[in-house]
Motif scaffolding. Structure first.
Motif, PDB file in Angstrom:
ATOM      1  N   ASP A  29      33.285  -6.789 -14.285  1.00  0.00           N
ATOM      2  CA  ASP A  29      34.189  -7.529 -15.167  1.00  0.00           C
ATOM      3  C   ASP A  29      33.470  -8.726 -15.785  1.00  0.00           C
ATOM      4  O   ASP A  29      33.652  -9.033 -16.966  1.00  0.00           O
ATOM      5  CB  ASP A  29      35.418  -8.003 -14.401  1.00  0.00           C
ATOM      6  N   ARG A  30      32.655  -9.413 -14.975  1.00  0.00           N
ATOM      7  CA  ARG A  30      31.916 -10.569 -15.491  1.00  0.00           C
ATOM      8  C   ARG A  30      30.883 -10.141 -16.532  1.00  0.00           C
ATOM      9  O   ARG A  30      30.675 -10.835 -17.532  1.00  0.00           O
ATOM     10  CB  ARG A  30      31.238 -11.321 -14.344  1.00  0.00           C
ATOM     11  N   LEU A  31      30.256  -8.996 -16.312  1.00  0.00           N
ATOM     12  CA  LEU A  31      29.291  -8.510 -17.296  1.00  0.00           C
ATOM     13  C   LEU A  31      29.998  -8.144 -18.597  1.00  0.00           C
ATOM     14  O   LEU A  31      29.516  -8.482 -19.687  1.00  0.00           O
ATOM     15  CB  LEU A  31      28.542  -7.302 -16.741  1.00  0.00           C
ATOM     16  N   ALA A  32      31.130  -7.491 -18.500  1.00  0.00           N
ATOM     17  CA  ALA A  32      31.886  -7.115 -19.696  1.00  0.00           C
ATOM     18  C   ALA A  32      32.326  -8.338 -20.484  1.00  0.00           C
ATOM     19  O   ALA A  32      32.460  -8.285 -21.709  1.00  0.00           O
ATOM     20  CB  ALA A  32      33.097  -6.277 -19.310  1.00  0.00           C
ATOM     21  N   ASP A  33      32.518  -9.458 -19.769  1.00  0.00           N
ATOM     22  CA  ASP A  33      32.970 -10.695 -20.409  1.00  0.00           C
ATOM     23  C   ASP A  33      31.807 -11.595 -20.808  1.00  0.00           C
ATOM     24  O   ASP A  33      32.025 -12.729 -21.222  1.00  0.00           O
ATOM     25  CB  ASP A  33      33.908 -11.452 -19.457  1.00  0.00           C
ATOM     26  N   ASN A  34      30.566 -11.097 -20.673  1.00  0.00           N
ATOM     27  CA  ASN A  34      29.369 -11.909 -20.960  1.00  0.00           C
ATOM     28  C   ASN A  34      29.373 -13.209 -20.171  1.00  0.00           C
ATOM     29  O   ASN A  34      29.024 -14.274 -20.679  1.00  0.00           O
ATOM     30  CB  ASN A  34      29.247 -12.230 -22.461  1.00  0.00           C
ATOM     31  N   ASP A  35      29.750 -13.127 -18.906  1.00  0.00           N
ATOM     32  CA  ASP A  35      29.888 -14.337 -18.092  1.00  0.00           C
ATOM     33  C   ASP A  35      28.899 -14.348 -16.930  1.00  0.00           C
ATOM     34  O   ASP A  35      29.261 -14.572 -15.781  1.00  0.00           O
ATOM     35  CB  ASP A  35      31.328 -14.456 -17.565  1.00  0.00           C
ATOM     36  N   GLY A  36      27.632 -14.109 -17.229  1.00  0.00           N
ATOM     37  CA  GLY A  36      26.610 -14.171 -16.202  1.00  0.00           C
ATOM     38  C   GLY A  36      26.489 -15.548 -15.589  1.00  0.00           C
ATOM     39  O   GLY A  36      26.301 -15.693 -14.369  1.00  0.00           O
ATOM     40  N   HIS A  37      26.606 -16.585 -16.416  1.00  0.00           N
ATOM     41  CA  HIS A  37      26.511 -17.947 -15.879  1.00  0.00           C
ATOM     42  C   HIS A  37      27.615 -18.211 -14.863  1.00  0.00           C
ATOM     43  O   HIS A  37      27.373 -18.767 -13.788  1.00  0.00           O
ATOM     44  CB  HIS A  37      26.560 -18.984 -17.004  1.00  0.00           C
ATOM     45  N   GLY A  38      28.838 -17.820 -15.200  1.00  0.00           N
ATOM     46  CA  GLY A  38      29.941 -18.024 -14.265  1.00  0.00           C
ATOM     47  C   GLY A  38      29.729 -17.264 -12.963  1.00  0.00           C
ATOM     48  O   GLY A  38      30.027 -17.766 -11.876  1.00  0.00           O
ATOM     49  N   PHE A  39      29.202 -16.050 -13.051  1.00  0.00           N
ATOM     50  CA  PHE A  39      28.955 -15.229 -11.870  1.00  0.00           C
ATOM     51  C   PHE A  39      27.991 -15.920 -10.920  1.00  0.00           C
ATOM     52  O   PHE A  39      28.272 -16.088  -9.727  1.00  0.00           O
ATOM     53  CB  PHE A  39      28.404 -13.872 -12.296  1.00  0.00           C
ATOM     54  N   PHE A  40      26.832 -16.327 -11.419  1.00  0.00           N
ATOM     55  CA  PHE A  40      25.805 -16.900 -10.542  1.00  0.00           C
ATOM     56  C   PHE A  40      26.145 -18.327 -10.107  1.00  0.00           C
ATOM     57  O   PHE A  40      25.760 -18.744  -9.010  1.00  0.00           O
ATOM     58  CB  PHE A  40      24.437 -16.824 -11.211  1.00  0.00           C
ATOM     59  N   GLU A  41      26.874 -19.059 -10.937  1.00  0.00           N
ATOM     60  CA  GLU A  41      27.340 -20.381 -10.506  1.00  0.00           C
ATOM     61  C   GLU A  41      28.271 -20.258  -9.307  1.00  0.00           C
ATOM     62  O   GLU A  41      28.194 -21.049  -8.355  1.00  0.00           O
ATOM     63  CB  GLU A  41      28.051 -21.095 -11.658  1.00  0.00           C
TER      64      GLU A  41
END
Length: 421
Positions: free
Chosen positions: A384-396
């Motif tokens: 879901d995070r990848l689909a949302d282009n939210d790599g920063h949020g994932f690793f944070e």
């Protein structure tokens, strides 16, 4: 003493950054003093540190002005350092470009212009052609950044909308000689693509720029179309006599950074394989492909045997479709992690050597075999995070972001995958 994979990967990243520090690279590449004046100009994330290195090692008088990213200023005594916005230009970059243009407007054949160019200069040196406003340039930049266009394609468009890029700054220096010191952040190290080539001849055309806008369905202001369709934005071409006195010296490249990281890994006992210093394409696609290679190494001993380290550089892209913050290195890592699916013994780091991945003051992140399981325990869904282009949020959320602060250099993306036995 055995080094933990995460620590070794960070040491490799730090070594890559250190190899491209201007204080190390600039002194040996300085030209001979001219008969007349030395005027120092420049733009880019490393230009402030490059200017300081020039001051520290130049034997005679000099003056000048360079523009760098906010937060990347370093103390200089004779060269003025201005700061401006990146990756979307602002009014400060416009003022700096006008002042630099004026500095080189009355030089003689006895004078020498030392031009210090590094990645980021496209946005920092912002002087639109007549009829194009700063707001127009900002709109085009934002659209290009979200489009998935390669850095070469983006800079082709930028060159044909600028009063200083595409060789125009060098042409303005004539009849003075120009020596450009380049710190490369682009795949292939082509001078016309580094900061959109302010001192490099440009064989591309307005028609090429129009084709790129059409290819990515980018809507631009009417003033921009007029400049390109009329040919008024044509850049300085190879063979132009105004560029006859220009020299280019490449002082640091992505390959040099990868070589420095490789030395660290070898010293720790790991064989190293540099896959390429010029990988491009969608970050998530690169992640899945390199995951496939890493799994082949881990499971079948092909094309390399474990333990080993796989290194690569270049500049991937992110076509932003979600509401996340982008960041090509964290998007690469998240895609890599999903494809590895917790495979034991594979660790990775990816980061931008300038310390800024996308629009974030975060260089990149670490990935471990447990990254996905830790995310699921926290209720974070990787796909879901990848689909949302939210790599920063994932690793944070995992506490795995890599934060360097301003590195004062820029040789593009750095990726390392460590595969244990």
């Amino acid at each position: 003493m055995t080094i933990a994979p995460r620590d070794l990967l960070r040491r490799m990243f730090d070594a890559a950054i250190a190899a491209a520090q201007p204080a190390r690279c600039v002194p040996a590449c300085l030209p001979e003093p001219p008969k007349g004046r030395l005027v120092v100009i420049g733009a880019g994330k490393a230009s402030g540190a490059m200017a300081r290195a020039v001051e520290d090692h130049w034997p005679g008088a000099l003056s000048g002005l360079v523009v760098t990213r906010y937060g990347y200023k370093v103390p200089c005594e004779r060269i003025e350092i201005m700061e401006a916005a990146h990756p979307v230009p602002d009014a400060a970059g416009l003022i700096a470009a006008k002042r630099i243009q004026k500095l080189v407007s009355d030089l003689t054949a006895d004078d020498l212009v030392l031009c210090l160019i590094s990645g980021g200069g496209s946005a920092l040196l912002a002087l639109p052609l007549d009829g194009v406003t700063l707001e127009d340039k900002q709109a085009v930049n934002r659209a290009l950044l979200r489009s998935g266009a390669t850095i070469s394609e983006m800079n082709c468009v930028r060159r044909h909308l600028s009063a200083v890029k595409g060789g125009r700054l060098a042409a303005a220096c004539a009849p003075a000689k120009v020596v450009t010191l380049l710190l490369s952040d682009v795949p292939g190290d082509n001078p016309m693509d580094i900061a959109s080539g302010p001192t490099a001849a440009d064989p591309t055309t307005c028609a090429d720029a129009l084709a790129i806008l059409q290819r990515y369905a980018i809507t631009v202001p009417r003033t921009v179309l007029e400049v390109l369709e009329s040919g008024r934005g044509e850049s300085v071409k190879p063979g132009d006599p105004r560029l006859a006195g220009c020299q280019t010296r490449m002082i640091a490249t992505p390959q040099m950074a990868l070589d420095a990281a490789a030395a660290v890994a070898r010293a720790a006992g790991y064989p190293v394989h540099i896959l390429s210093d010029r990988i491009e394409g969608e970050a998530r696609d690169v992640g899945s492909v390199l995951a496939g290679i890493a799994l082949q190494v881990a499971g079948r001993g092909q094309p390399f045997t474990a333990p080993c380290v796989l290194l690569s550089g270049g500049e991937t892209t992110v076509t932003v479709r979600g509401s996340g913050r982008g960041g090509r290195n964290v998007e690469f890592l998240l895609s890599l992690g999903i494809a590895l699916n917790g495979q034991p013994g594979i660790h990775a780091i990816a980061g931008d050597t300038d310390g800024v991945d996308g629009l974030e003051e975060i260089a990149g992140a670490h990935l471990g075999p447990d990254s996905l399981s830790r995310a699921w325990e926290l209720g974070v869904k990787p796909k879901d995070r990848l689909a949302d282009n939210d790599g920063h949020g994932f690793f944070e959320t995992l506490g795995d972001s890599v934060v360097t602060g301003p590195t004062l250099t820029n040789v593009n993306d750095f990726r390392a995958i460590l595969i244990e036995r």
